[in-house]
Write an enzyme that holds these catalytic residues in place. Structure first.
Site, PDB file in Angstrom:
ATOM      1  N   THR A 130       4.699  -5.255   2.197  1.00 27.88           N
ATOM      2  CA  THR A 130       5.615  -6.279   1.708  1.00 27.88           C
ATOM      3  C   THR A 130       7.046  -5.746   1.608  1.00 27.88           C
ATOM      4  O   THR A 130       7.254  -4.538   1.385  1.00 27.88           O
ATOM      5  CB  THR A 130       5.153  -6.741   0.308  1.00 27.88           C
ATOM      6  OG1 THR A 130       6.221  -7.425  -0.333  1.00 27.88           O
ATOM      7  CG2 THR A 130       4.774  -5.573  -0.594  1.00 27.88           C
ATOM      8  N   TYR A 154       3.526  -4.450  -8.417  1.00 27.13           N
ATOM      9  CA  TYR A 154       3.030  -4.993  -7.145  1.00 27.13           C
ATOM     10  C   TYR A 154       3.570  -4.161  -5.972  1.00 27.13           C
ATOM     11  O   TYR A 154       2.815  -3.651  -5.137  1.00 27.13           O
ATOM     12  CB  TYR A 154       3.442  -6.462  -6.999  1.00 27.13           C
ATOM     13  CG  TYR A 154       3.209  -7.017  -5.604  1.00 27.13           C
ATOM     14  CD1 TYR A 154       1.917  -7.147  -5.093  1.00 27.13           C
ATOM     15  CD2 TYR A 154       4.279  -7.404  -4.790  1.00 27.13           C
ATOM     16  CE1 TYR A 154       1.708  -7.644  -3.806  1.00 27.13           C
ATOM     17  CE2 TYR A 154       4.071  -7.903  -3.516  1.00 27.13           C
ATOM     18  CZ  TYR A 154       2.787  -8.016  -3.026  1.00 27.13           C
ATOM     19  OH  TYR A 154       2.574  -8.507  -1.755  1.00 27.13           O
TER      20      TYR A 154
END
Ligand code: NAD
Length: 340
Positions: A130, A154
């Site tokens: 990501t 995350y």
């Protein structure tokens, strides 16, 4: 090839499964615990497979990656040629509140999966990473060499998995591609699959939900960023272009070494541009409320996609904000019909 796809009942994974079924002769085994994925998606994928008339296989196994014994049993029973690993927990604010969930699901379970690949001789691995690994980058557009400084659990949980891949790949036959996705949006052009999970935080999904009346209004977080209209700018990539990058990554590993690629179009749109486009394609002037900035949102996040364009045989086809918004909107209408 026989390909294991974790998280194939989810949003991005299902689009990759669809493309493998339709465009290749590979068989697919999906492992998913259905925490955010859906059996309805699996059913649709099976219908798509039947329509191809090919005799490739599509198998769904409901399993949780944290069940190491069960996952090893699947590796023992099936001989995989490659793994595409989507399964993860993906909500940034939740990762701040419950970091252990993220390190367990995203880092520990990924490490176990890599370990099983080594043990059972599966030497190709495609990993969903990501743009969150870059945190608040110092340079825009963001290159793969831009320092990774994630600012939430995350992003850190994903970067840790990248580190495991790097270390393992350095001394073994095991090869991997890390794909760092920017903002993924839109749905299958035939509107058969899309983003199902409710309470999404993705801007285009939220705007589509508001346009069809699932929400009475939507929020814009921050109007004082150093951008032309004061709202944040992001690089939105259509999910089917992103899916194709996975197939091209698998092909790339036939003759090339492990690598990392940004996945984006290399240009950005502001929050207001997205909202206005959704209003235009839907014909609905839905209510928008302006509120303060959210913590940790960089003003601008745009991929430098030179590397993926130059190295993978990847040619984006849906770099069109209207098309992205339209498919997201049509998908949302379809979900609404299901509820009736
Ligand atoms: N959506 C985005 O914009 C975006 C951006 C960057 C990166 N990513 C990455 O892409 C991947 C897929 O994201 P998505 O948007 O499709 O999310 P999603 O929630 O729709 O898909 C994740 C899938 O994994 C499954 N899953 C989660 N934990 C599992 C476990 N322990 N065992 C088995 N199955 C499990 C879920 O049920 C779901 O089907 C993730 O790794 C995410 O970090 C997504």
């Amino acid at each position: 090839m026989n390909i294991l796809i974790t998280g194939g009942a989810g949003y991005i994974g299902s689009h990759v499964v669809k493309q493998i079924i339709e465009n290749t002769d590979h068989s697919v085994v999906i492992i998913d615990n259905l925490s955010t994925g859906s059996l309805k998606t699996i059913k649709t994928l099976n219908e798509i497979r039947q329509q191809t008339g090919k005799n490739t296989e599509l198998t769904f196994i409901e399993a949780d990656l944290k069940d190491f014994q069960m996952i090893e049993g699947i590796f023992k029973a099936k001989k995989f040629d490659a793994v595409i690993h989507f399964a993860a927990s993906i909500v940034v604010p939740e990762s701040v509140k419950n970091p252990i969930k993220y390190y367990m699901n995203n880092t520990v379970n990924t490490t176990n999966l890599i370990n099983l690949c080594l043990k059972y001789g599966v030497n190709r691995f495609i990993f969903s990473s990501t743009a969150a690994v870059y945190g608040q980058p110092d340079e825009i557009p963001v290159k793969e060499t831009t320092p990774t400084q994630p600012i939430n659990p995350y992003g850190r949980s994903k970067l840790m998995s990248e580190t495991v891949l790097n270390d393992v790949g350095a001394h073994t036959e095991f090869k991997y591609i890390i794909l760092r996705y920017f903002n993924v949006a839109g749905a299958d052009l035939k509107i058969r699959i899309g983003q199902r999970f409710p309470n999404a935080t993705h801007l285009i999904k939220v705007a589509a939900e508001t346009a069809v009346g699932k929400r009475d209004k939507m929020y814009v977080f921050g109007t004082d960023y150093p951008t032309p209209d004061g709202t944040c700018i992001r690089d939105y990539i259509h999910v089917d272009d992103l899916a194709d990058a996975h197939i091209k990554s698998l092909e790339y590993l036939n003759d090339n070494n492990s690598d990392v690629f940004n996945c984006g179009y290399g240009r950005g749109y502001s929050v207001l541009e997205v909202i206005n486009t959704m209003k235009e394609v839907s014909g609905v002037d839905f209510k928008v409320e302006y509120t303060g900035r959210r913590e940790g949102d960089p003003a601008i996040l745009i991929a430098d996609n030179t590397k993926i364009l130059n190295n993978l045989n990847w040619k984006p086809q849906y770099d069109d904000l209207k098309l992205i918004c339209k498919t997201a909107l049509e998908w949302e209408k379809k979900l609404l019909q299901e509820e009736v």
